[in-house]
Design a protein around this motif. Structure first.
Motif, PDB file in Angstrom:
ATOM      1  N   GLU A  31       4.880  13.354   4.141  1.00 45.60           N
ATOM      2  CA  GLU A  31       3.995  12.978   3.036  1.00 45.60           C
ATOM      3  C   GLU A  31       3.315  11.634   3.239  1.00 45.60           C
ATOM      4  O   GLU A  31       2.456  11.238   2.446  1.00 45.60           O
ATOM      5  CB  GLU A  31       4.745  12.992   1.699  1.00 45.60           C
ATOM      6  N   ASP A  32       3.659  10.929   4.294  1.00 47.46           N
ATOM      7  CA  ASP A  32       2.954   9.695   4.646  1.00 47.46           C
ATOM      8  C   ASP A  32       1.676   9.989   5.439  1.00 47.46           C
ATOM      9  O   ASP A  32       0.899   9.068   5.718  1.00 47.46           O
ATOM     10  CB  ASP A  32       3.855   8.772   5.472  1.00 47.46           C
ATOM     11  N   THR A  33       1.480  11.234   5.801  1.00 49.33           N
ATOM     12  CA  THR A  33       0.282  11.610   6.543  1.00 49.33           C
ATOM     13  C   THR A  33      -0.968  11.339   5.724  1.00 49.33           C
ATOM     14  O   THR A  33      -1.094  11.794   4.582  1.00 49.33           O
ATOM     15  CB  THR A  33       0.337  13.108   6.917  1.00 49.33           C
ATOM     16  N   ALA A  34      -1.883  10.571   6.298  1.00 57.57           N
ATOM     17  CA  ALA A  34      -3.100  10.176   5.587  1.00 57.57           C
ATOM     18  C   ALA A  34      -3.966   9.338   6.516  1.00 57.57           C
ATOM     19  O   ALA A  34      -3.524   8.936   7.602  1.00 57.57           O
ATOM     20  CB  ALA A  34      -2.762   9.373   4.335  1.00 57.57           C
ATOM     21  N   VAL A  35      -5.170   9.075   6.059  1.00 54.81           N
ATOM     22  CA  VAL A  35      -5.992   8.043   6.696  1.00 54.81           C
ATOM     23  C   VAL A  35      -5.651   6.726   6.004  1.00 54.81           C
ATOM     24  O   VAL A  35      -5.691   6.638   4.773  1.00 54.81           O
ATOM     25  CB  VAL A  35      -7.494   8.347   6.557  1.00 54.81           C
ATOM     26  N   ARG A  64      -8.686 -17.174   1.439  1.00 58.15           N
ATOM     27  CA  ARG A  64      -9.595 -16.619   0.450  1.00 58.15           C
ATOM     28  C   ARG A  64      -9.345 -15.151   0.121  1.00 58.15           C
ATOM     29  O   ARG A  64      -9.721 -14.685  -0.944  1.00 58.15           O
ATOM     30  CB  ARG A  64     -11.034 -16.773   0.927  1.00 58.15           C
ATOM     31  N   TYR A  65      -8.741 -14.416   1.046  1.00 58.10           N
ATOM     32  CA  TYR A  65      -8.667 -12.971   0.874  1.00 58.10           C
ATOM     33  C   TYR A  65      -7.237 -12.500   0.665  1.00 58.10           C
ATOM     34  O   TYR A  65      -6.353 -12.776   1.486  1.00 58.10           O
ATOM     35  CB  TYR A  65      -9.222 -12.252   2.097  1.00 58.10           C
ATOM     36  N   ALA A  66      -7.054 -11.768  -0.422  1.00 60.65           N
ATOM     37  CA  ALA A  66      -5.845 -10.965  -0.522  1.00 60.65           C
ATOM     38  C   ALA A  66      -6.075  -9.718   0.328  1.00 60.65           C
ATOM     39  O   ALA A  66      -7.184  -9.189   0.365  1.00 60.65           O
ATOM     40  CB  ALA A  66      -5.590 -10.571  -1.972  1.00 60.65           C
ATOM     41  N   MET A  67      -5.048  -9.270   1.008  1.00 63.97           N
ATOM     42  CA  MET A  67      -5.195  -8.155   1.925  1.00 63.97           C
ATOM     43  C   MET A  67      -4.327  -6.983   1.481  1.00 63.97           C
ATOM     44  O   MET A  67      -3.299  -7.169   0.805  1.00 63.97           O
ATOM     45  CB  MET A  67      -4.805  -8.577   3.340  1.00 63.97           C
ATOM     46  N   GLY A  68      -4.732  -5.796   1.867  1.00 68.11           N
ATOM     47  CA  GLY A  68      -3.940  -4.639   1.472  1.00 68.11           C
ATOM     48  C   GLY A  68      -4.168  -3.453   2.384  1.00 68.11           C
ATOM     49  O   GLY A  68      -5.111  -3.424   3.187  1.00 68.11           O
ATOM     50  N   TRP A  69      -3.266  -2.511   2.272  1.00 70.84           N
ATOM     51  CA  TRP A  69      -3.395  -1.219   2.931  1.00 70.84           C
ATOM     52  C   TRP A  69      -3.412  -0.131   1.871  1.00 70.84           C
ATOM     53  O   TRP A  69      -2.609  -0.154   0.939  1.00 70.84           O
ATOM     54  CB  TRP A  69      -2.225  -0.977   3.889  1.00 70.84           C
ATOM     55  N   TYR A  70      -4.337   0.781   2.037  1.00 74.17           N
ATOM     56  CA  TYR A  70      -4.452   1.949   1.171  1.00 74.17           C
ATOM     57  C   TYR A  70      -4.414   3.187   2.056  1.00 74.17           C
ATOM     58  O   TYR A  70      -4.615   3.098   3.269  1.00 74.17           O
ATOM     59  CB  TYR A  70      -5.768   1.914   0.390  1.00 74.17           C
ATOM     60  N   ARG A  71      -4.206   4.332   1.448  1.00 80.71           N
ATOM     61  CA  ARG A  71      -4.229   5.572   2.219  1.00 80.71           C
ATOM     62  C   ARG A  71      -4.823   6.699   1.387  1.00 80.71           C
ATOM     63  O   ARG A  71      -4.791   6.672   0.163  1.00 80.71           O
ATOM     64  CB  ARG A  71      -2.828   5.955   2.698  1.00 80.71           C
ATOM     65  N   GLN A  72      -5.372   7.661   2.107  1.00 81.82           N
ATOM     66  CA  GLN A  72      -5.955   8.816   1.449  1.00 81.82           C
ATOM     67  C   GLN A  72      -5.589  10.068   2.226  1.00 81.82           C
ATOM     68  O   GLN A  72      -5.961  10.210   3.394  1.00 81.82           O
ATOM     69  CB  GLN A  72      -7.475   8.682   1.331  1.00 81.82           C
ATOM     70  N   ALA A  73      -4.853  10.938   1.568  1.00 89.97           N
ATOM     71  CA  ALA A  73      -4.477  12.218   2.150  1.00 89.97           C
ATOM     72  C   ALA A  73      -5.541  13.251   1.802  1.00 89.97           C
ATOM     73  O   ALA A  73      -6.266  13.098   0.815  1.00 89.97           O
ATOM     74  CB  ALA A  73      -3.121  12.652   1.621  1.00 89.97           C
ATOM     75  N   PRO A  74      -5.632  14.320   2.577  1.00 91.94           N
ATOM     76  CA  PRO A  74      -6.637  15.358   2.300  1.00 91.94           C
ATOM     77  C   PRO A  74      -6.511  15.903   0.882  1.00 91.94           C
ATOM     78  O   PRO A  74      -5.414  16.263   0.436  1.00 91.94           O
ATOM     79  CB  PRO A  74      -6.314  16.440   3.339  1.00 91.94           C
ATOM     80  N   GLY A  75      -7.629  15.942   0.175  1.00 94.89           N
ATOM     81  CA  GLY A  75      -7.634  16.469  -1.175  1.00 94.89           C
ATOM     82  C   GLY A  75      -7.075  15.552  -2.236  1.00 94.89           C
ATOM     83  O   GLY A  75      -6.950  15.959  -3.396  1.00 94.89           O
TER      84      GLY A  75
END
Length: 119
Positions: free
Chosen positions: A88-92, A31-42
């Motif tokens: 530049e991959d640094t993120a949550v 049922r679920y498509a899955m994914g990864w996202y990221r958010q860097a500061p700012g």
């Protein structure tokens, strides 16, 4: 409703590798498509990789050839293998589960895990 818990983040040197896991509280197999996202500061949250219920993967241009998304439906778990990491991959990094319903797509998110690439 599904709950998502990410793990595997940490500190790694440039050029190194790190693997993330996302455990779902319910069955994600059909049922679920899955994914990864990221958010860097700012910065805004951005898509990193997605994988459909049938296993088709797509990647952001910035991570193509370096990251691999996979899913184990029997374990209700999604993975992100990250190689040749750059500062530049640094993120949550956030795990996402997307459920398509008759009224639209419903998104579920994990709490995020920090990835820091630094020497």
């Amino acid at each position: 409703q599904v709950q998502l818990v990410e793990s595997g983040g940490g500190l790694v040197q440039p050029g190194g590798s790190l693997g993330l896991s996302c455990a779902a509280s319910a069955s994600i197999s059909s049922r679920y498509a899955m994914g990864w996202y990221r958010q860097a500061p700012g910065k805004q949250r951005e898509l990193v990789a997605t994988i459909t219920t049938t296993g088709s993967a797509a990647y952001a241009d910035s991570v193509k050839g370096r990251f691999t998304i996979s899913r184990d439906n029997a374990k209700n778990t999604v993975y992100l293998q990250m190689n040749i990491l750059k500062p530049e991959d640094t993120a949550v990094y956030y795990c996402n589960a997307a459920l398509t319903t008759s009224w639209g797509v419903v998104d579920y998110w994990g709490q995020g895990t920090q990835v820091t690439v630094s020497s």
